[in-house]
Enzyme design. Sequence first.
Site: not given
Ligand code: BG6
Length: 433
Positions: A153, A337
Amino acid sequence: MTFPAQFLWGAATSAYQYEGAATADGKKPSVQDAVSDLFKTASDGYHHAEEDVALMAELGLRAYRFSVAWSRIYPDGVTLNPAGLAYYQHLLDLLEAAHITPVVTLYHFDLPQALAEAGGWANRDTIAAYQRFAHTVFEAFGTRVTYYQTVNEQNMLLMMSLKQALAGQGTVQDALQGNHHLFVAGALAIQDAHAHFPHILIGPAPNLVAVYPLSPKPEDALAANTYDALRNLLFSDMAGFGRYNPTALAVLAAAGITLNVTEEDRAVLAQARPDLLYFNYYNSEVVTAASGPLPFRKVPNPETPQTAYGWDIDPLGLRITLRQLWDRYRLPLMITENGLGAQDALEGGAVHDQARIAYLRAHLQQVGQAIDEGIHVVGYNVWSAIDLVSTHDGFEKRYGLVYVAQDAARTRTRKDSFAWYQGVIASDGETLN
Ligand code: BG6
C-alpha cells in the site's frame, strides 16, 4: 463458478501488527513502534509460530502472506542482524512442513526508525538501504519463496505522509518526492529479483478501490476520473506501464509540485515490469465535483451498506477492479488483503462472526465470477489469518479467522469464520456456489 486447482487460498498478517517482540533478538524500533505501545506485544506471533502455523495447516491454507520486519534484519538500517533472519527461516521451515506457500511482503509500513531519522523516503539514500534489505531477503530465502510484494500500500503510505505534512510535519513536496523514491526502490528490487533470482514472481501491492461518480453529471464523472487517477492509477500504472499516470501528474503540476525524476530513474521505472499485480481491496468510494485545491470531494454512497467503521461494503466493486486491472495491464492478479474489521465478542469459547463470513463469501463469489470471465487471478488472502492490531483502530477492531485474547498468553480461539473458510478451501470453492 470454478476456481483453478492451483488457486492460492490464503490469509495474511503483517509484522508490526502481529509479531510483537519489538525489541527481541536485536530488533530496533520501526516508525510503527513509536505510534502505539500495542505493537510491543501485538498478537505475540513471534512466540506463537508453531501454534499459528498448526492452525493454518488445520484451516487448510494453501498460502500465508506475511511481511518481513525490516528493523529485525537491519535494525539500524545499515548493519545486518542474522538473528532477525533466523526467525523467518524458522517460519519458512514450519510453512514448508505444512505445505503452505509463503507470500512475502518486503515492506509493510514499518520503516526502521533510524532511517526515518535520517530523512525517511524523502532522502534518496533510503533507496539504497531498501535495495540492501531486499537483496538480503532474496538471498537468505533462496528458492523457498516465489511470491514477493515490494511494498504494501504505497498509496496509503503517501496518504499518511500527506496527512502529516498538512499537520505541519514535513512538506507536501517532500511527501511526493519520497513517494517517487519509493517507486524507484520498488523497481530496483524487481530488477534485482529478475537479474539474480529468476524463480521470483514480484510486484507491488497497492490498496485499490472502485471509484464511482455520485451522479450521471459529466462533472461528477470527471471528478471520479481525476480521483481514480490520484488514488489508484498513479500506483497501478507505475506497476503496469512503468511510468507516471498523466492525469495524476497534471494534477500535481497544477498544485505546484515538481518531482525530481532523473533520466536514470525514468529508465529504471520503465524497465521494471512486475510478474504479478498484487492488490488489497476493502471498499469502493464515491466522489462528486468540487471547487477548491482538489476538483473532487468524497461523499457517502447511499446505495451500499457500511461496516461499523464506516467502510462501504461493495463486493461488486472487487469484480469491477479485477476487470479494470486485467483489461488495462494483462498481468496475473493476486488479492493480498480483503476482510471485515469488527468488534468480535468471545462468548462461551466461541466467536460467531457471521458478518465476516457474509463479507468474505460475497467477495469470493465475485472473485470466482471474475475467474469465470477469463481473468487470471492467482490467489486470494483473507485479512487477517490471526487477529492483530488494526492500523487505525487498535485491538478493538479485529479481522482474524482466529481470535487472540488480550491475556498474557494471547490465547487463540477459532472463530466461526475459521470453519467456514476451511470448508471453502476443502471444496476448492464449491461451497461458494
Ligand atoms: C490495509 C493494511 O490498509 O488495511 C493493513 O495493509 C491494515 O495493515 C488493513 O490493517 C485494515 O486497516 P485497519 O486500519 O482497519 O487496520
